[in-house]
Enzyme design. Structure first.
Site, PDB file in Angstrom:
ATOM      1  N   LYS A 103       8.198  -1.594  -2.378  1.00  0.00           N
ATOM      2  CA  LYS A 103       7.563  -0.841  -1.291  1.00  0.00           C
ATOM      3  C   LYS A 103       8.624  -0.249  -0.363  1.00  0.00           C
ATOM      4  CE  LYS A 103       4.953   0.895   1.685  1.00  0.00           C
ATOM      5  NZ  LYS A 103       4.179   2.103   1.472  1.00  0.00           N
ATOM      6  N   CYS A 119       6.274   4.444   9.399  1.00  0.00           N
ATOM      7  CA  CYS A 119       6.909   3.604   8.367  1.00  0.00           C
ATOM      8  C   CYS A 119       8.288   4.018   7.871  1.00  0.00           C
ATOM      9  CB  CYS A 119       5.954   3.465   7.197  1.00  0.00           C
ATOM     10  SG  CYS A 119       4.498   2.523   7.670  1.00  0.00           S
ATOM     11  N   GLU A 171       0.846  -1.200   0.000  1.00  0.00           N
ATOM     12  CA  GLU A 171       0.000   0.000   0.000  1.00  0.00           C
ATOM     13  C   GLU A 171       0.881   1.250   0.000  1.00  0.00           C
ATOM     14  OE1 GLU A 171      -3.276   0.345  -0.549  1.00  0.00           O
ATOM     15  OE2 GLU A 171      -2.479   2.364  -0.692  1.00  0.00           O
TER      16      GLU A 171
END
Ligand code: NAD
Ligand code: UGA
Length: 466
Positions: free
Chosen positions: A222, A278, A163
């Site tokens: 990612k 993150c 995502e």
């Protein structure tokens, strides 16, 4: 492979909740059930009052209002949702390990493994498993190994579908994604599984934005995307320090370089340091993977992004102390903002936490105002650090609901989140109520247009000469 009619998502957090809400909104014929072990979180997702959803995201309440109860459901019954699903997204947390081998660097995959084992135990028919969480490259191998040894004849296809949404703009990012990335096996079944997931996204996104790759490229992309984004912030933050001593202006420099179409204008805002759950975690993970593979130069290169970020937070705190005549002991410092960026109530790894830690070690009193972060969250962030005496936190930290109260009788204001409302305040009124000289430390570059100097504030702006 049967067409997907039933989706389950394990993990109803910042990613699972908004992503499943948009998938359900755009695919009314598919039943989407988002499950979580956290009962209070699920209760909040089911709250009648949409102001009480567990996550604040602009536009989220409207999407939930449209789909919830129609084809979007939130539940704690994980087994039932797994059993019914044709496709299962795993969207659980993958924090940095706090113990054992790889402590402080590697991703902790225990939650992922628990999900894989639960799916293996419960599933009785073939399923597509989608890795939505951010994972180290080659995690799908481990997930597959657990799922392929159940002995119950169930076939699983594992896809990687990381995502890319950013908090504060999650709904917009999901509804109008730059790209969706789907990694799968290059086999007949792998291709069919990828097509099933492509179809779900194609119900609202143009096909050319849906990229399919092999699983490992998808997993690694990612981590690399986050590393590149964080690297830009650390790069401009490094330049901000140089600007402060050369009379260059970091915003002018950012504008000048951003006009080069190869560099581009986005993500060049100098700040008090990037936060969020993150960037740091994913770079540390990249560093750990590189080191484990003996790629020391690669590891050192990326680690520097974190070192620069820590430096930026430290030097901002030091600047406050130094400017306030080398002591903040018993002085009142007002914090405007606690969230790691505007338009979210998320505080994970927020720079504000670390600035507060440093100032509390210097015995400052801190009064905090943030439009969306709750008091208990702020206290729990400070306690979680484990470096501050809980009694000291209680004595020296106050959280208020009124920004003017936060700044009343303050010696200095530190702007730590770029909330839009901060520039709408009556700054004359603020100045009048502060201890003089009244200092403002703008860690977000949002006060330029306000000309605070006209009220006689002493202003420090990151990346501007002083
Ligand atoms: P989060 O902590 O907000 O949510 C994870 C949820 O999973 C929690 O509510 C937890 O209770 C639940 N959970 C954990 N184990 C479970 C289990 N076995 N069964 C049921 N529920 C379980 O985390 P998040 O911010 O949504 O991030 C999830 C993943 O997505 C992470 O890998 C993260 O790196 C990645 N990611 C996050 C963002 C972001 O903006 N936050 C963006 C992109 C990717
Ligand atoms: C980031 C990425 O932008 C998403 O693509 C990714 O999906 C997500 O991480 C993730 O994997 O979790 P997020 O952390 O929500 O999203 O927010 P960002 O807008 O990227 O901001 C991260 C931090 O960098 C914030 O503290 C922000 O204030 C800071 N930042 C950002 C700057 O200091 N300057 C900038 O120019 C941009």
């Amino acid at each position: 492979m049967r067409p997907t009619k039933n989706i389950c998502c394990i993990g109803a957090g910042y990613v699972g909740g908004p992503t499943m809400s948009v998938i359900a909104q755009k695919n009314p014929s598919i039943k989407v059930t988002c499950v979580d072990l956290n009962e209070s979180r699920i209760k909040a997702w089911n709250n009648e009052n949409l102001d009480n959803l567990p996550i604040y995201e602009p536009g989220l309440a409207e999407v939930v209002a449209e789909a919830r109860g129609r084809n979007l459901f939130f539940s704690t019954d994980v087994d039932k949702a797994i059993d019914e699903a044709d496709m299962i997204f795993i969207s659980v947390n993958t924090p940095t390990k706090t113990y054992g081998e790889g402590k402080g660097m590697a991703a902790d995959l225990k939650y992922i493994e628990l999900c894989a084992r639960q799916i293996a135990r419960v599933a009785t028919n073939d399923k597509i498993i989608v890795e939505k969480s951010t994972l180290p490259v080659r995690t799908a191998e481990a997930v597959k190994s657990i799922l392929d040894h159940t002995g119950n004849g169930v076939n699983f296809q594992i896809l990687s579908n990381p995502e890319f949404l950013a908090e504060g703009t999650a709904i917009q990012d999901l509804q109008n994604a730059d790209r969706v990335l789907i990694g799968g096996e290059n086999t007949e079944d792998g291709k069919l599984a990828m097509q099933e997931l492509v179809n779900i996204y194609a119900s609202w996104l143009p096909k050319d934005r849906i990229l399919t790759t092999n699983v490992w490229s998808s997993e690694l992309s990612k981590l690399v995307a986050n590393a590149f984004l964080a690297q830009r912030v650390s790069s401009i933050n490094a330049i901000s320090e140089l600007c402060e001593v050369t009379e260059a202006d970091v915003q002018e420099v950012a504008k000048a370089i951003g006009k080069d179409s190869r560099i581009g204008p986005k993500f060049l805002n100098a700040s008090v340091g990037f936060g969020g759950s993150c960037f740091q975690k994913d770079i540390l993970n990249l560093v750990y993977i590189s080191k484990s593979l003996g790629l020391n130069e690669v590891a050192d290169y990326w680690e520097q992004v974190i070192i620069m970020n820590d430096h930026q937070k430290n030097r901002f705190a030091r600047k406050i102390v130094k400017t306030l005549y080398n002591t903040v002991a018993d002085k009142k410092i007002a914090f405007l903002g606690w969230a790691f960026k505007k338009d979210t109530n998320d505080t994970r790894e927020s720079a504000a936490i670390y600035i507060a830690e440093k100032l509390l070690h210097e015995q400052a009193n801190i009064t905090i105002y943030d439009p969306k972060v709750k008091e208990h969250q702020i206290f729990s962030d400070l306690e979680y650090l484990g470096t501050l005496d809980p009694e000291i936190i209680k004595q020296r930290v106050r959280v208020v609901n009124d920004p003017y109260l936060a700044m009343d009788q303050a010696h200095a204001i530190a702007i730590l989140t770029e909330w839009d409302e901060f520039i709408t305040y009556d700054w004359r009124r603020v100045y009048d109520k502060m201890v003089k000289p009244a200092f403002v430390f703008d860690g977000r570059g949002i006060t330029d247009g306000l000309n605070l100097e006209k009220y006689d504030f002493q202003v420090f702006r990151l990346g501007k000469s002083i």
